[in-house]
Design a protein around this motif. Structure first.
Motif, short mmCIF file in Angstrom:
data_model
loop_
_atom_site.label_atom_id
_atom_site.label_comp_id
_atom_site.label_asym_id
_atom_site.label_seq_id
_atom_site.Cartn_x
_atom_site.Cartn_y
_atom_site.Cartn_z
N ALA A 161 46.27 56.14 79.56
CA ALA A 161 45.83 57.25 80.41
C ALA A 161 44.35 57.57 80.25
O ALA A 161 43.72 58.06 81.19
CB ALA A 161 46.68 58.49 80.10
N PHE A 162 43.78 57.30 79.08
CA PHE A 162 42.38 57.61 78.82
C PHE A 162 41.43 56.47 79.21
O PHE A 162 40.23 56.69 79.34
CB PHE A 162 42.18 57.92 77.33
CG PHE A 162 42.07 59.39 77.05
CD1 PHE A 162 42.21 60.33 78.04
CD2 PHE A 162 41.81 59.83 75.76
CE1 PHE A 162 42.12 61.69 77.76
CE2 PHE A 162 41.70 61.18 75.47
CZ PHE A 162 41.86 62.11 76.48
N LEU A 163 41.96 55.27 79.38
CA LEU A 163 41.07 54.12 79.60
C LEU A 163 40.31 54.17 80.92
O LEU A 163 39.09 53.93 80.93
CB LEU A 163 41.87 52.82 79.49
CG LEU A 163 42.43 52.49 78.10
CD1 LEU A 163 43.07 51.11 78.11
CD2 LEU A 163 41.34 52.54 77.04
N PRO A 164 40.95 54.47 82.07
CA PRO A 164 40.18 54.47 83.33
C PRO A 164 39.02 55.46 83.33
O PRO A 164 37.88 55.09 83.62
CB PRO A 164 41.24 54.84 84.38
CG PRO A 164 42.53 54.44 83.78
CD PRO A 164 42.38 54.69 82.31
N ALA A 200 42.40 66.22 70.32
CA ALA A 200 41.14 66.98 70.30
C ALA A 200 40.44 66.90 71.66
O ALA A 200 39.96 67.91 72.20
CB ALA A 200 40.23 66.45 69.21
N ILE A 201 40.38 65.70 72.23
CA ILE A 201 39.70 65.51 73.52
C ILE A 201 40.50 66.15 74.65
O ILE A 201 39.96 66.85 75.51
CB ILE A 201 39.49 64.02 73.80
CG1 ILE A 201 38.60 63.39 72.71
CG2 ILE A 201 38.86 63.81 75.17
CD1 ILE A 201 38.54 61.88 72.77
N LEU A 202 41.81 65.89 74.63
CA LEU A 202 42.66 66.38 75.72
C LEU A 202 42.75 67.91 75.74
O LEU A 202 42.89 68.51 76.81
CB LEU A 202 44.06 65.78 75.59
CG LEU A 202 45.05 66.13 76.71
CD1 LEU A 202 44.53 65.63 78.06
CD2 LEU A 202 46.41 65.53 76.44
N THR A 258 40.81 72.03 83.11
CA THR A 258 41.58 71.92 84.36
C THR A 258 42.26 73.25 84.71
O THR A 258 42.47 73.53 85.90
CB THR A 258 42.67 70.83 84.24
OG1 THR A 258 43.54 71.11 83.12
CG2 THR A 258 42.04 69.46 84.05
N ILE A 259 42.58 74.04 83.70
CA ILE A 259 43.20 75.34 83.97
C ILE A 259 42.13 76.36 84.38
O ILE A 259 42.29 77.10 85.36
CB ILE A 259 43.96 75.85 82.73
CG1 ILE A 259 45.18 74.95 82.46
CG2 ILE A 259 44.42 77.29 82.93
CD1 ILE A 259 45.94 75.30 81.20
N THR A 264 46.04 68.99 88.98
CA THR A 264 45.61 68.22 87.81
C THR A 264 46.10 68.86 86.52
O THR A 264 46.41 68.16 85.54
CB THR A 264 44.08 68.08 87.78
OG1 THR A 264 43.63 67.56 89.03
CG2 THR A 264 43.64 67.15 86.67
N TRP A 265 46.16 70.20 86.49
CA TRP A 265 46.59 70.88 85.27
C TRP A 265 48.03 70.51 84.91
O TRP A 265 48.40 70.52 83.73
CB TRP A 265 46.46 72.39 85.42
CG TRP A 265 47.44 73.00 86.39
CD1 TRP A 265 47.25 73.17 87.73
CD2 TRP A 265 48.74 73.49 86.09
NE1 TRP A 265 48.37 73.73 88.30
CE2 TRP A 265 49.30 73.96 87.31
CE3 TRP A 265 49.48 73.60 84.93
CZ2 TRP A 265 50.58 74.50 87.39
CZ3 TRP A 265 50.77 74.14 85.00
CH2 TRP A 265 51.30 74.59 86.22
N ILE A 266 48.83 70.15 85.91
CA ILE A 266 50.21 69.73 85.64
C ILE A 266 50.21 68.40 84.89
O ILE A 266 50.94 68.21 83.90
CB ILE A 266 51.01 69.60 86.95
CG1 ILE A 266 51.09 70.96 87.66
CG2 ILE A 266 52.42 69.07 86.66
CD1 ILE A 266 51.79 70.90 89.01
N ILE A 267 49.36 67.48 85.34
CA ILE A 267 49.26 66.17 84.70
C ILE A 267 48.75 66.32 83.27
O ILE A 267 49.30 65.73 82.33
CB ILE A 267 48.32 65.24 85.51
CG1 ILE A 267 48.89 65.01 86.90
CG2 ILE A 267 48.12 63.91 84.77
CD1 ILE A 267 47.98 64.23 87.81
#
Length: 212
Positions: free
Chosen positions: A26-29, A92-94, A101-102, A109-112
């Motif tokens: 999920a973080f790669l793109p 930490a990043i997320l 996003t909130i 996006t906040w749901i994802i």
């Protein structure tokens, strides 16, 4: 203990192994886009979201650093062996991304990001026993040994990481041959998934090695 029962269940182990793959990818793109110095979104700067990302993009090396941190966290998770450091970095990043996003009212996006937060918290809970020594100040704290992912899944994680990154990098190159190379790497990904899970099934569902 209930945790030990859950931790040693082979189906649960299989789920965690593949959850690490999924969360790591999920973080790669988004990470690679930043590493390559490209914009993450084309939203106008008249919009608070577009203004925010444009400001980050204009920060220069910091934009690249954010991407590098995301890619590193994703790869560590997918290696299986270093999944805990990867999960800690990811959390930490997320956490920052989730709050952004909130606070900026990203549509949907906040749901994802919330689902990603739940996933990484599950991964941290799975390995929380390894964190006990960090909080045992001046006290002896033994880490309970649970079986680790076998070499099959570690090799698969390396293949997934390399193939994902190759496909994403090739997508930025506008040449005819890149489509064929992307197809090859896509077949490698599919083949790795099929072979690893078939071998695990053939080995009587033994997903993890027994520690000595």
């Amino acid at each position: 203990m209930q945790f030990e029962k859950l931790r040693t269940n082979r189906f649960n182990q299989w789920i965690i192994i593949h959850l690490r793959y999924l969360v790591g990818f999920a973080f790669l793109p988004s990470g690679l886009i930043k590493v390559m110095g490209e914009r993450f979104t084309q939203v106008s700067t008249d919009n608070p979201i577009g203004y925010f990302f444009e400001a980050l993009y204009q920060s220069g090396f910091y934009w690249n650093f954010l991407g590098l941190a995301q890619v590193a966290a994703g790869i560590l998770l997918m290696t299986q062996r270093y999944a805990l450091p990867g999960a800690l970095m990811f959390f930490a990043i997320l956490s920052n991304i989730w709050v952004i996003t909130i606070s900026l009212s990203f549509t949907g996006t906040w749901i994802i990001t919330s689902l990603m937060m739940i996933a990484v918290i599950i991964l941290l809970v799975w390995d929380h026993h390894k964190l006990h020594p960090l909080f045992a100040y001046n006290q002896h704290s033994a880490v309970k040994a649970f079986p680790d992912p076998e070499r099959l899944w570690i090799i698969a994680g390396s293949i997934y990481s390399f193939s994902f990154i190759a496909i994403l990098w090739l997508s930025s190159i506008k040449e005819d041959y890149t489509q064929w190379l992307s197809l090859v790497f896509g077949l490698v990904l599919a083949g790795t998934f099929i072979i690893t899970n078939y071998k695990a099934y053939k080995n009587s569902g033994s997903l993890l090695k027994t520690q000595v």
